[in-house]
Structures are given as C-alpha cells and as structure tokens.
Enzyme design. Structure first.
Site, PDB file in Angstrom:
ATOM      1  N   GLN A   1       0.811  -1.211   0.000  1.00 23.18           N
ATOM      2  CA  GLN A   1       0.000   0.000   0.000  1.00 23.18           C
ATOM      3  C   GLN A   1       0.855   1.277   0.000  1.00 23.18           C
ATOM      4  O   GLN A   1       2.018   1.280   0.381  1.00 23.18           O
ATOM      5  CB  GLN A   1      -0.928  -0.001   1.214  1.00 23.18           C
ATOM      6  CG  GLN A   1      -2.062  -1.014   1.145  1.00 23.18           C
ATOM      7  CD  GLN A   1      -1.672  -2.406   1.572  1.00 23.18           C
ATOM      8  OE1 GLN A   1      -0.515  -2.685   1.891  1.00 23.18           O
ATOM      9  NE2 GLN A   1      -2.640  -3.303   1.592  1.00 23.18           N
TER      10      GLN A   1
ATOM     11  N   TYR B   1       9.283 -14.028  -6.467  1.00 20.60           N
ATOM     12  CA  TYR B   1       7.890 -14.458  -6.591  1.00 20.60           C
ATOM     13  C   TYR B   1       7.196 -14.528  -5.231  1.00 20.60           C
ATOM     14  O   TYR B   1       6.190 -15.212  -5.062  1.00 20.60           O
ATOM     15  CB  TYR B   1       7.762 -15.801  -7.316  1.00 20.60           C
ATOM     16  CG  TYR B   1       8.098 -15.723  -8.785  1.00 20.60           C
ATOM     17  CD1 TYR B   1       7.105 -15.508  -9.735  1.00 20.60           C
ATOM     18  CD2 TYR B   1       9.410 -15.847  -9.217  1.00 20.60           C
ATOM     19  CE1 TYR B   1       7.416 -15.422 -11.082  1.00 20.60           C
ATOM     20  CE2 TYR B   1       9.729 -15.764 -10.561  1.00 20.60           C
ATOM     21  CZ  TYR B   1       8.728 -15.555 -11.496  1.00 20.60           C
ATOM     22  OH  TYR B   1       9.030 -15.462 -12.829  1.00 20.60           O
ATOM     23  N   GLY B   2       7.736 -13.793  -4.259  1.00 20.86           N
ATOM     24  CA  GLY B   2       7.064 -13.711  -2.968  1.00 20.86           C
ATOM     25  C   GLY B   2       5.824 -12.844  -3.059  1.00 20.86           C
ATOM     26  O   GLY B   2       5.517 -12.243  -4.089  1.00 20.86           O
TER      27      GLY B   2
ATOM     28  N   GLN C   1      -1.809  -9.624  -4.546  1.00 16.67           N
ATOM     29  CA  GLN C   1      -3.153 -10.028  -4.141  1.00 16.67           C
ATOM     30  C   GLN C   1      -4.227  -9.170  -4.787  1.00 16.67           C
ATOM     31  O   GLN C   1      -5.313  -9.662  -5.114  1.00 16.67           O
ATOM     32  CB  GLN C   1      -3.264  -9.950  -2.625  1.00 16.67           C
ATOM     33  CG  GLN C   1      -2.383 -10.971  -1.935  1.00 16.67           C
ATOM     34  CD  GLN C   1      -2.206 -10.659  -0.472  1.00 16.67           C
ATOM     35  OE1 GLN C   1      -1.802  -9.572  -0.092  1.00 16.67           O
ATOM     36  NE2 GLN C   1      -2.512 -11.619   0.374  1.00 16.67           N
TER      37      GLN C   1
ATOM     38  N   TRP D   1      -4.831   3.620   7.468  1.00 13.09           N
ATOM     39  CA  TRP D   1      -4.295   2.433   8.124  1.00 13.09           C
ATOM     40  C   TRP D   1      -4.209   2.650   9.625  1.00 13.09           C
ATOM     41  O   TRP D   1      -3.458   3.509  10.103  1.00 13.09           O
ATOM     42  CB  TRP D   1      -2.901   2.133   7.555  1.00 13.09           C
ATOM     43  CG  TRP D   1      -2.254   0.868   8.029  1.00 13.09           C
ATOM     44  CD1 TRP D   1      -2.738  -0.401   7.966  1.00 13.09           C
ATOM     45  CD2 TRP D   1      -0.947   0.760   8.625  1.00 13.09           C
ATOM     46  NE1 TRP D   1      -1.821  -1.292   8.471  1.00 13.09           N
ATOM     47  CE2 TRP D   1      -0.717  -0.617   8.882  1.00 13.09           C
ATOM     48  CE3 TRP D   1       0.052   1.688   8.950  1.00 13.09           C
ATOM     49  CZ2 TRP D   1       0.470  -1.076   9.466  1.00 13.09           C
ATOM     50  CZ3 TRP D   1       1.230   1.238   9.522  1.00 13.09           C
ATOM     51  CH2 TRP D   1       1.442  -0.136   9.778  1.00 13.09           C
TER      52      TRP D   1
ATOM     53  N   ALA E   1      -2.578   0.938  12.459  1.00 11.04           N
ATOM     54  CA  ALA E   1      -1.432   0.028  12.368  1.00 11.04           C
ATOM     55  C   ALA E   1      -1.694  -1.285  13.079  1.00 11.04           C
ATOM     56  O   ALA E   1      -2.232  -1.324  14.198  1.00 11.04           O
ATOM     57  CB  ALA E   1      -0.191   0.700  12.947  1.00 11.04           C
ATOM     58  N   ASP E   2      -1.273  -2.374  12.429  1.00 12.08           N
ATOM     59  CA  ASP E   2      -1.306  -3.699  13.029  1.00 12.08           C
ATOM     60  C   ASP E   2       0.072  -4.120  13.523  1.00 12.08           C
ATOM     61  O   ASP E   2       0.214  -5.180  14.120  1.00 12.08           O
ATOM     62  CB  ASP E   2      -1.805  -4.723  12.015  1.00 12.08           C
ATOM     63  CG  ASP E   2      -0.912  -4.818  10.792  1.00 12.08           C
ATOM     64  OD1 ASP E   2      -0.019  -5.677  10.777  1.00 12.08           O
ATOM     65  OD2 ASP E   2      -1.087  -4.024   9.850  1.00 12.08           O
TER      66      ASP E   2
ATOM     67  N   GLU F   1      -7.901  -0.043   6.400  1.00  7.58           N
ATOM     68  CA  GLU F   1      -7.571  -1.261   7.125  1.00  7.58           C
ATOM     69  C   GLU F   1      -7.545  -1.075   8.646  1.00  7.58           C
ATOM     70  O   GLU F   1      -7.013  -0.097   9.156  1.00  7.58           O
ATOM     71  CB  GLU F   1      -6.194  -1.771   6.685  1.00  7.58           C
ATOM     72  CG  GLU F   1      -6.131  -2.116   5.203  1.00  7.58           C
ATOM     73  CD  GLU F   1      -4.832  -2.802   4.846  1.00  7.58           C
ATOM     74  OE1 GLU F   1      -4.867  -4.011   4.565  1.00  7.58           O
ATOM     75  OE2 GLU F   1      -3.783  -2.122   4.881  1.00  7.58           O
TER      76      GLU F   1
ATOM     77  N   GLU G   1      -8.750  -4.806   5.253  1.00  9.65           N
ATOM     78  CA  GLU G   1      -8.621  -5.827   6.276  1.00  9.65           C
ATOM     79  C   GLU G   1      -9.322  -5.337   7.532  1.00  9.65           C
ATOM     80  O   GLU G   1      -9.146  -4.188   7.938  1.00  9.65           O
ATOM     81  CB  GLU G   1      -7.155  -6.128   6.583  1.00  9.65           C
ATOM     82  CG  GLU G   1      -6.455  -6.876   5.477  1.00  9.65           C
ATOM     83  CD  GLU G   1      -5.000  -7.156   5.825  1.00  9.65           C
ATOM     84  OE1 GLU G   1      -4.547  -6.719   6.893  1.00  9.65           O
ATOM     85  OE2 GLU G   1      -4.332  -7.814   5.021  1.00  9.65           O
TER      86      GLU G   1
END
Length: 610
Positions: free
Chosen positions: A176, A196-197, A219, A449, A451-452, A485, A507
């Site tokens: 983001q 490819y992560g 995603q 956001w 924060a998480d 989120e 989220e």
C-alpha cells in the site's frame, strides 16, 4: 500481506506459516496567476497573485536532491545509493524519520534508483518523456528479513518519468501507499518480487507500458487511465478503469473487473521546470469518462502556477509560520520531513494547491485536527502522510462542512496520494482519519491504516484507537483506489448520495479481544468493512475486497463485510471476502448474500448485488 494473509509476517510476535499460492493549511491563496485557459480567477480581495517570496529556483531544503543531466552518472548514483542504504531496511527504516525526494531535471540519465521507504522519485519535465532513465527505478524484496516478500513495501512513489529498463523489465513490487503515476515504461512491468514472494499492492495511473504488465503474486491491484501492452496475473481482485490492454471483465474467474472508462478523474498536480529553467506547478484539467494516459496524445491539458505563488515548507516550519504565508495567498509545497502541528491547517480559498514530495508527514499535537479544507471549488491536496498524534483528534483531514451541499462538479476538490496512519510510529489516536463532506470530491488513491504492527508500545486495541477510516457525507463523491484497514468500527461509512467507488481493499482489525467488544448492534456480530448509509438511494461500486484475520481471538466473526440498503439504486459489483489463514470468519459477503468464509484462505465471491 500474502494470500494466506499476509500480514502475519509483519506481526511483531513472529510469522505464521504461509499457505501455498500458485505464482512462479491553512488560509491559502486564491491568488493564482493565469497560465492558460481555464485558470482560476486571481485573489478575490486584491485581484493580484500572491508573491510568496520564492526565487525561480527556490531552496527545497536538505531532503530534496535535484539532478541535472550535466552531472556525471557516478555522482548521481552515489547519492541514490546513499539514500537507499539509509531508507531500505524494513526493520529500521519503516518507522523512521527519514524522508527524501529524487527529482530529475529534463534530460537523459543512466542510473539505477532503488526506492526505499518515504522516498519519492519524479521527473521535472512537463511530460514523462522529458526525463529518460536508461536504467531502472526499482522496488523489490530488498532485505533478508523480508524473506522474499514485499508485504511491507509501503510509502514510496515513482512519477513523471520514462524508463528504459536495463533488463527489459521494470520491477515495482510494492504494497500500500506506493503509487506509480505518469510513467512511460519502455518494456515490461513486474509488480511482484523477483523471488515471486507475496505483495499487497497497489496503484497505477496515467501510465503507459509498452510490454506486459504482470501482477503474478500481487493479491490486488488497481490500474486507472493507462495503456498496457498486455496484462498477466490475478490472485483475488484486479481492477481496471479506462485502460487499454486490460483483460476482459471476467470476475471471479479470473478475478478481473474492467470498466471501459473512469467516470471522473484528474491527473495529479506536479512540479516541473519550464523551458526557461523556472519552476512551476502544473494543474491538469478534469476528465470525464476518461480512457488512457492524459499525456498520451500530447501534453496533459491544464495550466501552471509559478513557484513564487507557493510557500516552500521545510522541516522546522511551524503551523503558525505556514499560516502566516498562506494568509497572504500562497499555496503550499511541502518538502520531505516530519511536521508537528499545534494548530489545524485551514485551507479556505478556492483552487488552492497543497502538494508534497518525499512523504511529508503531518502530526497533530494536543488533540487538534491536522487539516480542514473548506467547502470550496478546486482545492487539490496531493502527496501527504497524516500521522495521528498521541492525543485523540476528531479527524486527521476533513473536507467541507457537513450538511452543506454545494455543486462543485465543474471544479471539485481532489485528494490524491493522501495516506493516514494511526499508530505504528507513535501511539496515535484519531476518531476518524478522513471525513469528506463536500459534494463531488474526488478521492484518488488513499490508504487509511490503523497500524497492526510497529514500534514497541504503539499498537494495541486500547493503544492506537480509531473508529472509522473514511466517512463520506458529501453527494456525488468518487473514490478511485480506496484502501482502508484495521479500524475498530466501520472501515468506510458512506452516507452521501450517488457515490461511486472503483476498487476497495480492506482488512478488518486483527486485534479484536472478544466478540462483545466488536458488535455493531446487539443483533449484528462485528462491523461491516463498507457500509452504505440506510437512507442512501443511489450508490455504485466495483471491485471490493474485504479480509479478516482475527488473530488475537479467532472465535471472533463479522456477520458481513458489506452492508447496504436494499433498493434498486444501490449496486455493487465484484465482491469478495477471505479469511486469512482461517483466523475468524465473515458469515456473509453483503447483507445476507454470500457464504461463510471457508478454511484454506479461499475467497467467497459475489459477482453482482443485488
């Protein structure tokens, strides 16, 4: 995040195993000098433009590095590498005070710019092809601690450049708050790490890619008003509007939502150097039913303001300093830095430009709101990070006056690349992050956001408190690229009529302690991520994804992710929910429609509602 959910790797108490994914102001001036047709009128009181004391080539301060094609590639590369080393590390730079901008004057350069945290890279030409990078502008999973993922590649940008990649592929592996705007990629574009992560992006606009744009392990992604050679990839939610070369509308298999045009859009204001070497800020015109880059068939339509009508804001300036200049009719150009505000910045005059580079960060102190924008025509706010202070603010940014419905359709307020953070760096608190009251406002790329994860003592259910990320009370508001989120009540609450959203990523909060702490009513478990007000009779949205990861208490559930009034005028398209690593559940997708989220990080899709 990753498709298993991804933010687990960012949580301070350690990773959760990933599941496999197949993927190889202020009082500001209406004093604006005319520079072309359609330029707003000069200052109403004096009839003249404000002189804000800036020379043709102002001092942009120590955090802005301006490169000239007469400089040696070795000299430029040394500065780029120095800045990257200071800003690259996910563990130390993500919540640091470092802020930087790399600005390239028109010409050709042979350099490689790795883009770290809080770094803006931009060309100073009037059009992207005025600055040519024969090399790379790169974001990747740079650090060993990233474990090959780009899940925390936030807060960095690239804008207004032509890039001829050294390998044929430009890599922009971001999550983001990392816009890729006004770019001419002369080759392929990879939106995923070289490993490819996983990545959790993202946003691309007004851009041309001559080759293939590939999302692969991304995603979700939103592409607006662009031209692609082709597109490859899609995990959950890929959305396109006004983009040639985009895939056909096929949601949910593959999960691609495509609109032929963008109903209303406006390219961002940006700094450039004119043919005589003077700095100006260009203001693109409003577009309706747009398709393709605004500069594809010649210069972007619009007009310019000379830099002498801006206060160049630098670290150390106070809210009182800024207010003094803007009361005289100046616009704002924020340079990279962290700014503590002991007063609300009140932007009151029509057509004011508030422009930032290098992620200037506004922190309100003592419970004030950071910024209010009046119910006025044509105000443009671009490129700011609003970071909640430790005393609760009612809002971080409020636009307009609630209940005042003035028609701004011909010259709306635009909020672009505006980002909001509650917690993470400091233990911030804000009831709402963004409140939009003005009719016709354009919200073009916002990440709100709560924060998480973050610095010790800055994150927790009773620590970084915040009710709602985005509240829309104005009518005819359009959001293109909306990311919200982890807020503690509704993530988005949309009360205005005739609203439109193209692309939404969400989220729900990770840290809900128990169900009783998180019910929107005695009969409804949890809070919807996107709620359209009960009295709304017209609303439409496309490409909406909401994910849960109730890690603190996996017994928590939400009854639905989307809550809308049941009438023919409210229409939603391409909806999905996911339970990441099956930590908690979402019982329905929208109202009572859609199944409960299953085990296995598998989406539940609703193509259209009703």
């Amino acid at each position: 995040m990753d498709p298993t959910h991804g933010r687990q790797r960012r949580r301070r108490r350690g990773p959760i195993a990933a599941l496999a994914l197949t993927a190889a102001a202020l009082l500001s001036g209406a004093g604006l000098a005319s520079a072309g047709p359609g330029t707003p009128a000069a200052h109403a009181a004096t009839g003249a433009a404000a002189d804000c004391g800036q020379p043709d080539e102002p001092d942009f301060g120590p955090n802005v590095h301006i490169f000239d094609p007469s400089m040696s590639s070795e000299t430029i590369q040394a500065q780029l590498d120095k800045d990257f080393e200071a800003q690259k590390d996910t563990q130390t730079a993500q919540f640091s005070s470092g802020r930087v901008a790399h600005l390239f004057k028109p010409g050709d350069y042979s350099v490689h710019d790795n883009v770290g945290y809080y770094t803006s890279v931009a060309g100073l030409g009037q059009n992207p092809d005025d600055v040519n990078i024969n090399g790379d502008v790169t974001v990747d999973a740079f650090n060993d601690s990233d474990e090959g993922s780009a899940l925390q590649n936030f807060w960095r940008s690239a804008e207004n450049l032509a890039v001829k990649p050294s390998t044929g592929t430009e890599r922009w592996a971001v999550s983001q708050a990392a816009p890729f705007r006004r770019m001419d990629v002369q080759g392929d574009l990879a939106l995923y790490p070289a490993s490819y992560g996983y990545a959790s992006g993202g946003y691309l606009a007004d851009t041309k890619v001559s080759g293939k744009a590939a999302s692969i392990s991304q995603q979700q992604w939103y592409t607006r008003d662009s031209a692609l050679g082709s597109w490859d990839g899609g995990v959950w939610n890929m959305v396109f509007s006004g983009t040639s070369g985009a895939p056909a509308n096929s949601f949910p298999d593959p999960p691609e939502t495509t609109l032929d045009n963008t109903p209303v859009s406006r390219d961002v204001p940006y700094l450039y150097v004119d043919d005589s070497g003077k700095y100006q800020v260009f203001r693109p015109e409003l577009r309706t039913n747009a398709s393709g880059p605004s500069w594809a068939n010649g210069p972007t339509p619009g007009d310019s303001l000379p830099i002498d009508q801006f206060r160049v804001v630098k670290p150390g300036d106070t809210a009182a300093d800024i207010n003094s200049s803007l009361a005289a009719g100046c616009n704002l150009f924020f340079t990279p830095g962290v700014y503590h505000l002991d007063q609300t910045l009140n932007v009151t005059n029509p057509d004011t430009v508030v422009l930032g580079v290098g992620y200037p960060t506004l922190i309100p102190d003592n419970g004030v709101d950071a910024m209010h924008v009046a119910d006025a025509d044509g105000v443009r706010v671009k490129g700011l990070l609003f970071d909640a202070g430790t005393t609760n603010s009612k809002s971080l940014l409020t636009v307009g006056e609630e209940g005042k419905h003035t028609d701004h359709a011909a010259d709306p307020v635009s909020l672009q690349d505006v980002f909001f953070r509650v917690g993470g760096d400091i233990a911030g608190k804000a009831t709402n992050s963004l409140v939009v009251n003005s009719d016709d406002t354009i919200v073009d790329h916002a990440w709100a956001w709560r924060a998480d994860h973050g610095n010790d003592g800055t994150v927790g259910w009773t620590t970084n408190t915040a009710d709602t990320g985005v509240v829309v009370n104005g009518d005819d508001v359009t959001a293109t690229g909306l990311f919200v989120e982890h807020y503690q009540k509704f993530q988005v609450l949309w009360n205005g009529q005739r609203g439109k959203t193209i692309f939404f990523q969400n989220e729900m909060p990770y840290d809900v302690p128990d169900q009783g702490s998180w019910n929107s009513s005695p009969d409804t478990a949890g809070y919807a991520a996107y709620k359209v007000g009960d009295d709304v009779t017209s609303h439409e949205a496309w490409g909406l994804g909401s994910y849960c990861f109730f890690d603190t208490n996996p017994d928590v559930s939400s009854y639905h992710a989307f809550e809308v009034p049941q009438n023919d005028g409210v229409k939603l398209h391409s909806l999905l929910t996911v339970s990441l690593n099956h930590r908690g559940t979402i019982t329905h997708v929208v109202n009572d429609a859609g199944d409960v989220t299953p085990d296995g990080t598998t989406p539940v899709n609703v193509p259209n509602y009703p």
